[in-house]
Design a protein around this motif. Structure first.
Motif, PDB file in Angstrom:
ATOM      1  N   ALA A   1      28.163  36.638  21.638  1.00  0.00           N
ATOM      2  CA  ALA A   1      28.841  35.468  22.579  1.00  0.00           C
ATOM      3  C   ALA A   1      29.250  36.077  23.737  1.00  0.00           C
ATOM      4  O   ALA A   1      29.918  37.073  23.790  1.00  0.00           O
ATOM      5  N   GLY A   2      29.207  35.188  24.661  1.00  0.00           N
ATOM      6  CA  GLY A   2      29.625  35.624  26.109  1.00  0.00           C
ATOM      7  C   GLY A   2      28.526  36.545  26.768  1.00  0.00           C
ATOM      8  O   GLY A   2      27.507  36.437  26.186  1.00  0.00           O
TER       9      GLY A   2
ATOM     10  N   PRO B   1      24.217  42.153  13.237  1.00  0.00           N
ATOM     11  CA  PRO B   1      25.300  42.662  13.860  1.00  0.00           C
ATOM     12  C   PRO B   1      25.873  41.424  14.769  1.00  0.00           C
ATOM     13  O   PRO B   1      25.015  40.761  15.541  1.00  0.00           O
ATOM     14  N   ARG B   2      27.213  41.356  15.030  1.00  0.00           N
ATOM     15  CA  ARG B   2      27.942  40.228  15.790  1.00  0.00           C
ATOM     16  C   ARG B   2      28.639  40.906  16.854  1.00  0.00           C
ATOM     17  O   ARG B   2      29.798  41.571  16.487  1.00  0.00           O
ATOM     18  N   ILE B   3      28.571  40.758  18.145  1.00  0.00           N
ATOM     19  CA  ILE B   3      29.266  41.462  19.134  1.00  0.00           C
ATOM     20  C   ILE B   3      29.795  40.289  20.126  1.00  0.00           C
ATOM     21  O   ILE B   3      28.999  39.361  20.651  1.00  0.00           O
ATOM     22  N   TYR B   4      31.160  40.443  20.632  1.00  0.00           N
ATOM     23  CA  TYR B   4      31.577  39.648  21.662  1.00  0.00           C
ATOM     24  C   TYR B   4      31.515  40.350  22.725  1.00  0.00           C
ATOM     25  O   TYR B   4      32.159  41.494  22.937  1.00  0.00           O
ATOM     26  N   LEU B   5      30.929  39.730  23.915  1.00  0.00           N
ATOM     27  CA  LEU B   5      30.957  40.425  25.144  1.00  0.00           C
ATOM     28  C   LEU B   5      31.966  39.981  26.116  1.00  0.00           C
ATOM     29  O   LEU B   5      31.922  38.830  26.677  1.00  0.00           O
ATOM     30  N   CYS B   6      33.117  40.722  26.156  1.00  0.00           N
ATOM     31  CA  CYS B   6      34.263  40.201  26.819  1.00  0.00           C
ATOM     32  C   CYS B   6      34.131  40.183  28.431  1.00  0.00           C
ATOM     33  O   CYS B   6      33.163  41.217  28.974  1.00  0.00           O
ATOM     34  N   ASN B   7      34.728  39.346  29.045  1.00  0.00           N
ATOM     35  CA  ASN B   7      34.661  39.380  30.473  1.00  0.00           C
ATOM     36  C   ASN B   7      35.114  40.366  30.923  1.00  0.00           C
ATOM     37  O   ASN B   7      36.198  40.974  30.472  1.00  0.00           O
ATOM     38  N   VAL B   8      34.913  41.125  32.294  1.00  0.00           N
ATOM     39  CA  VAL B   8      35.371  41.844  33.174  1.00  0.00           C
ATOM     40  C   VAL B   8      36.507  41.557  34.001  1.00  0.00           C
ATOM     41  O   VAL B   8      37.402  42.209  34.105  1.00  0.00           O
TER      42      VAL B   8
ATOM     43  N   ARG C   1      32.297  40.185  37.952  1.00  0.00           N
ATOM     44  CA  ARG C   1      31.020  39.755  37.095  1.00  0.00           C
ATOM     45  C   ARG C   1      30.238  41.178  36.495  1.00  0.00           C
ATOM     46  O   ARG C   1      30.473  42.219  36.932  1.00  0.00           O
ATOM     47  N   HIS C   2      29.602  40.700  35.475  1.00  0.00           N
ATOM     48  CA  HIS C   2      28.875  41.952  34.947  1.00  0.00           C
ATOM     49  C   HIS C   2      27.620  42.232  35.421  1.00  0.00           C
ATOM     50  O   HIS C   2      26.932  41.353  36.302  1.00  0.00           O
ATOM     51  N   SER C   3      27.040  43.523  35.536  1.00  0.00           N
ATOM     52  CA  SER C   3      25.801  43.731  36.017  1.00  0.00           C
ATOM     53  C   SER C   3      24.845  43.404  34.920  1.00  0.00           C
ATOM     54  O   SER C   3      24.923  43.769  33.820  1.00  0.00           O
ATOM     55  N   SER C   4      23.942  42.978  35.227  1.00  0.00           N
ATOM     56  CA  SER C   4      22.735  42.323  34.288  1.00  0.00           C
ATOM     57  C   SER C   4      22.320  43.464  33.569  1.00  0.00           C
ATOM     58  O   SER C   4      22.221  43.500  32.244  1.00  0.00           O
ATOM     59  N   ASN C   5      21.799  44.555  34.475  1.00  0.00           N
ATOM     60  CA  ASN C   5      21.154  45.585  33.751  1.00  0.00           C
ATOM     61  C   ASN C   5      21.949  46.456  32.881  1.00  0.00           C
ATOM     62  O   ASN C   5      21.741  47.048  32.054  1.00  0.00           O
TER      63      ASN C   5
END
Length: 438
Positions: free
Chosen positions: A308-309, A336-343, A418-422
């Motif tokens: 998510a995120g 597995p379930r992982i939340y991707l926290c904003n930077v 923002r996140h880096s895509s790679n």
């Protein structure tokens, strides 16, 4: 008899007829048709002095015809017939026999064993993730919120009665393998004024939004329109709505009065929530229990990894998790379930939020759907990533946290908010491998 003769002549050194590959569809023609239909739809919407009804109907009709023709007509493509291999040179008499040389077979990279990843969110954050994940798998399902009611999407939602197409457009473009020009056309946004400097009815509209809306009208349903749009742009994966219900995102917002006391208000509409200026305490949907899109539930239960995120926490990620069946499916899934926290924090939505604040609100709204988080550790607290925003800070070393925390350098150096895509995709796959091994 003719087939046998053909094979015999080829075997005797005659020229074999060209082979053809299986019939395939013609996305470019369908894209031109959808463009024409979108132009006709735009004329009907703007009702300008030069947009006579007959011109709009003609463009719309021609576009529909081209789309049907392009999407259904097979195009056989000749494939060259390889020449037979030449005979090896004869060995000179009396030469010692040499062992045959074995050539190693070329390495073939396939995606048959790549993970099935479900990404839940919307807005501008999730496309960043999807662009990176394309390097690791073709089995991507993006589940997108339908609560957007602002900008071009909101106008089309109110005028045409369709689900808001904006977040779908962004994620389709992120997963597209189409030529760059087609992707740029899909993301093109019309100017705010016409050639005379007057306000334009097309102002702020994205061509991709009109394209998806037209596809939905032509195919008879929004979900079918999404599927055909994805096929035209050669999307690797799927983009699905969390629900087909017409929902409104609402929030309980706390404001501080001049005397220091608190005042609570209910704010309705996704675009109004972040502009309200208070502290978001809770978000909910109207209606409160919309049915989930069935294909979404199937994708979640069959996934190898569910994330998510990233994205706007309350207005892009959370609306999907407020659909009861989606929340229940995530909790029941073995993956597995992982939340991707904003930077970085988002003004008007997650001001002063830390990683623990995100996880606390996530648990409050979605229960145990996500108890593992991947957060950024590459930041300097003394140097904010941008004006009017701050880093999302990790918990102190002595804090007892009720969740599992993974960290990594996932920030975009050019746009540190923002996140880096790679970076994000690479670190996510590492965490996924670690969770599987453990």
């Amino acid at each position: 008899m003719s087939n046998l003769s053909t094979r015999a002549s080829a075997a005797e050194g005659g020229e074999a007829p060209p082979r053809t590959q299986p019939a395939r569809l013609a996305p470019p023609l369908a894209f031109i048709g959808a463009s024409s239909a979108g132009f006709g739809l735009a004329l009907l919407l703007v009702r300008t002095s030069w947009g006579w009804p007959w011109l709009a109907v003609l463009a719309l009709g021609l576009g529909v015809a081209l789309m049907v023709y392009g999407l259904r007509r097979p195009l056989p493509t000749p494939l060259p017939t390889p020449a037979p291999p030449a005979d090896p040179p004869a060995e000179p008499e009396g030469a010692a026999s040499r062992p045959a040389t074995t050539l190693a077979a070329p390495t073939v990279i396939t995606t048959t064993n790549s993970p099935r990843i479900v990404a839940i969110g919307g807005g501008t954050g999730m496309p960043q993730l999807l662009r990176g994940l394309r390097a690791y798998t073709d089995h991507i399902t993006a589940i997108v919120t339908v609560a957007d009611d602002g900008g071009s999407s909101g106008r089309l939602r109110r005028q045409m009665g369709v689900l808001p197409p904006g977040d779908f457009r962004n994620n389709i473009a992120a997963l597209s393998q189409a030529e760059e020009l087609m992707t740029r056309l899909f993301q093109y946004r019309f100017a705010d004024s016409d050639v005379d400097g007057n306000s334009s009815e097309l102002a702020g509209h994205s061509f991709g939004n009109l394209f998806i809306t037209t596809m939905a009208a032509v195919t008879g349903s929004f979900e079918r329109g999404l599927a055909e749009s994805s096929r035209v742009l050669a999307v690797r994966g799927r983009v699905l709505p969390s629900t087909l219900e017409y929902v409104t995102l609402c929030a309980e917002v706390c404001f501080t009065r001049p005397d220091g006391s608190d005042e609570w208000r209910v704010v309705e509409g996704e675009s109004n929530i972040t502009e309200a200026g208070g502290r978001i305490m809770r978000v909910f949907l109207k209606p409160d229990a919309p049915p989930a899109y069935p294909e979404v539930i199937r994708a979640i239960l069959q996934a190898d990894l569910i994330v998510a995120g990233p994205g706007s926490f309350f207005t892009s990620v959370m609306p999907n998790l407020l659909v009861p069946a989606i929340r229940a499916a995530i909790c029941a899934a073995p993956a597995p379930r992982i939340y991707l926290c904003n930077v970085a924090t988002q003004r008007g939505e997650t001001d002063d939020y830390t990683v623990s604040d995100h996880m606390r609100q996530l648990r409050y709204h979605a229960g145990d759907a996500f108890t593992t988080v991947l957060a950024n550790h590459n930041y300097d607290p003394a140097r904010p990533p941008a004006s009017r925003t701050d880093w999302v800070l990790l918990p102190p070393a002595d804090e007892q946290i009720p969740y599992r925390l993974f960290t990594g350098d996932v920030v975009d150096e050019a746009q540190p908010w923002r996140h880096s895509s790679n970076k994000l995709a690479a670190r996510l796959i590492e965490v996924y491998a670690e969770l599987r091994a453990g």
